[in-house]
Write a protein that holds these residues in place. Structure first.
Motif, short mmCIF file in Angstrom:
data_model
loop_
_atom_site.label_atom_id
_atom_site.label_comp_id
_atom_site.label_asym_id
_atom_site.label_seq_id
_atom_site.Cartn_x
_atom_site.Cartn_y
_atom_site.Cartn_z
N VAL A 410 0.83 -1.20 0.00
CA VAL A 410 0.00 0.00 0.00
C VAL A 410 0.87 1.26 0.00
CG1 VAL A 410 -1.75 1.27 1.33
CG2 VAL A 410 -1.89 -1.21 1.14
N LEU A 411 2.10 1.14 0.49
CA LEU A 411 3.00 2.30 0.51
C LEU A 411 3.31 2.80 -0.89
CD1 LEU A 411 5.53 1.19 3.30
CD2 LEU A 411 3.67 2.84 3.49
N ASN A 412 3.06 1.98 -1.89
CA ASN A 412 3.27 2.43 -3.27
C ASN A 412 2.31 3.55 -3.66
OD1 ASN A 412 5.40 0.73 -4.65
ND2 ASN A 412 4.12 -0.87 -3.78
N SER A 415 2.79 9.58 -1.85
CA SER A 415 3.40 10.59 -2.72
C SER A 415 4.88 10.79 -2.41
CB SER A 415 2.67 11.93 -2.55
OG SER A 415 2.76 12.39 -1.21
N LEU A 416 5.37 10.17 -1.33
CA LEU A 416 6.78 10.27 -0.97
C LEU A 416 7.55 9.12 -1.61
CD1 LEU A 416 6.52 11.20 2.82
CD2 LEU A 416 6.91 12.72 0.88
N LEU A 417 8.52 9.44 -2.43
CA LEU A 417 9.28 8.42 -3.14
C LEU A 417 9.98 7.45 -2.19
CD1 LEU A 417 10.35 7.22 -5.75
CD2 LEU A 417 12.19 8.92 -5.71
N PRO A 418 10.64 7.90 -1.10
CA PRO A 418 11.31 6.94 -0.21
C PRO A 418 10.36 5.92 0.39
CG PRO A 418 12.10 9.16 0.21
CD PRO A 418 10.93 9.28 -0.71
N LEU A 419 9.13 6.34 0.70
CA LEU A 419 8.17 5.38 1.25
C LEU A 419 7.76 4.36 0.20
CD1 LEU A 419 5.78 7.46 3.54
CD2 LEU A 419 7.52 5.80 4.20
N ARG A 420 7.62 4.80 -1.04
CA ARG A 420 7.30 3.85 -2.11
C ARG A 420 8.43 2.83 -2.28
NH1 ARG A 420 5.60 8.42 -5.33
NH2 ARG A 420 7.25 7.98 -6.85
N LEU A 421 9.65 3.31 -2.26
CA LEU A 421 10.80 2.41 -2.39
C LEU A 421 10.88 1.45 -1.22
CD1 LEU A 421 13.54 4.87 -3.70
CD2 LEU A 421 12.08 3.33 -5.01
N PHE A 422 10.56 1.94 -0.02
CA PHE A 422 10.58 1.07 1.16
C PHE A 422 9.54 -0.04 1.02
CE2 PHE A 422 8.71 0.11 5.34
CZ PHE A 422 9.79 -0.53 5.92
N GLY A 423 8.33 0.32 0.55
CA GLY A 423 7.31 -0.70 0.36
C GLY A 423 7.73 -1.74 -0.65
N GLN A 424 8.33 -1.32 -1.74
CA GLN A 424 8.78 -2.26 -2.77
C GLN A 424 9.89 -3.16 -2.25
OE1 GLN A 424 9.84 0.36 -5.97
NE2 GLN A 424 7.76 1.19 -6.14
#
Length: 466
Positions: A410-412, A415-424
């Motif tokens: 869901v972190l994907n 809007s924060l790129l680092p959070l998206r990367l962390f989720g992936q």
């Protein structure tokens, strides 16, 4: 309990970091995990009892017959050398990826350039921001005095003697440049040079209370006259170069400060130094948390198996074998991050510790279940033991991994790129931890299953004789 305990220890290890946000993050997550565990063993069973049970035949309640995937995974355990070879071959390129892994902490990396206002800010920053950002030497003490001037000269000498510095400016260089245009200031500085009584006080009054003097000195002089700065720029690029530069310059300033006769103090400051030090702390926090969790997990695995076997040697060997695939998972995760261009940042700094915390849960469940299968049916083959374990406990592990990965995916949407990367990255870590427990661990653990079966056979023989 094991996974929660190791995760709590891992997150609490962030208390050792000098970064406040990591300390708060680790503490809050550790408390949250502990509360979730306590509620899951207390409130959840009570709530489940309030629901009426569904009447269903036992054979329909759960499917325990090995399926195609269970059989295929079990066959791999018959060839541990093949599994070990594949694991090593995968580790080699991951080592290259690990060497490419970088640590990064930049405020811009926390922003999403797809947002219009953020894109405008980045554009203005690129076009008009001073680059590189200035670094400051802070001189504390009575500025307008002989000791204060001596401290400023000492700090200036350190800056000018440091390789790669440029655009040096400060209070006294500003006053020297201004005296040619201001007769009053010129006279005050002449009195100071001539050591006229009251010259320092008169210059201090002009700089702190006179409107013209305040306009000249406000950028480099504190309002109380007890602090001034020397600004300069340094030719540094990578964060580790900035950290080394800061350490060397701070050491030179300490030596200069020790030679001063007054109570003045010299210190180094600057935004680029803060970012570099934060990056260094993020790197050390990643290593420290992963190392602490790995050590705690090894001790716990050895303790669990020693308690079950009632023999330290057998417990130690089983614990180490269960621990090795978990460390492979960490290497794979960091290697994939390096290959794909992911950075170690304040969000992904926890990925190693979390991967270990999840992986140990899977490893304990599947290893103990395989031992139980060997004890229950010691005359069966190794493939049968592994098939039954994967078809029962393995299915539950897959369901747990799927729900956990779904939650972090869901972190994907952030809007924060680092959070998206962390989720992936976390989804990858969960997948690898599950595969390591279902593919690598059974192959490495096969010798211990035969030992369990032999012990069970011996007990059966003693029972028949009795």
């Amino acid at each position: 309990a094991i996974a929660i305990f190791t995760d709590v220890i891992g997150f609490l290890s962030f208390r050792l970091s000098s970064l406040v946000f990591l300390q708060v993050f680790g503490t809050v997550i550790a408390i949250g995990l502990l509360m979730i565990y306590l509620l899951s063993i207390s409130a959840l069973p009570a709530l489940m009892l309030t629901l009426p049970p569904k009447r269903m035949a036992l054979e329909k309640a759960v499917k325990t017959e090995p399926g195609r995937w269970s059989t295929s995974l079990a066959r791999l355990s018959d060839d541990p050398l093949k599994v070990a070879g594949i694991a090593v071959l995968l580790l080699l390129p991951m080592g290259i990826g690990f060497m490419q892994l970088e640590v990064a902490f930049d405020e811009r990396e926390q922003l999403n350039p797809e947002v219009p206002v953020v894109a405008d800010f980045i554009l203005l920053s690129d076009e008009f921001a001073q680059s590189p950002a200035p670094i400051y030497v802070v001189v504390e003490g009575q500025v307008f005095s002989e000791q204060g001037k001596a401290a400023w000269d000492a700090a200036l000498g350190v800056v000018e003697a440091t390789d790669g510095t440029s655009s040096v400016s400060g209070l006294w260089s500003t006053l020297d440049a201004q005296r040619a245009r201001d007769p009053v200031l010129d006279g005050l500085l002449d009195d100071v040079d001539a050591d006229v009584d009251g010259a320092w006080g008169a210059l201090s009054s002009w700089a702190l209370t006179n409107s013209t003097g305040r306009d000249v000195t406000s950028a480099t002089l504190a309002a109380d006259g007890l602090q001034t700065v020397i600004s300069f720029q340094a030719e540094t690029a990578a964060w580790d170069e900035v950290v080394a530069f800061a350490e060397n310059t701070a050491e030179a300033l300490d030596e200069a400060e020790n030679e001063l006769e007054g109570a003045q103090e010299l210190a180094l400051a600057g935004r680029s130094l803060v970012n570099a030090q934060t990056t260094a702390d993020v790197a050390s926090a990643s290593i420290l948390s992963t190392g602490i969790v790995a050590g705690v997990i090894l001790v716990m695995l050895v303790g669990i198996h020693t308690t079950r076997q009632r023999n330290f040697v057998r417990g130690l060997s089983r614990g180490v074998v269960s621990w090795v695939p978990l460390m492979m998972v960490v290497a794979w995760v960091y290697g994939i991050m390096g290959f794909t261009g992911y950075d170690i940042n304040p969000q992904t700094v926890t990925i190693g510790a979390l991967a270990l915390g999840l992986g140990v849960d899977y490893a304990v469940h599947i290893s103990i279940r395989m031992e139980e299968e060997a004890e229950h049916d010691p005359f069966a083959t190794e493939q049968v033991w592994v098939e039954r374990s994967i078809s029962t406990t393995g299915r539950a592990m897959f369901g747990a991994a799927l729900t956990t990965a779904g939650g972090f995916s869901v972190l994907n949407l952030s809007s924060l790129l680092p959070l998206r990367l962390f989720g992936q990255a976390f989804v990858v870590a969960i997948t690898l931890a599950l595969l390591a427990s279902l593919v690598i661990l059974p192959a490495f653990y096969r010798r211990f299953l035969h030992v369990e079966a032999a012990m069970a056979k011996a007990k059966l023989g003693e029972a028949e004789e009795a």
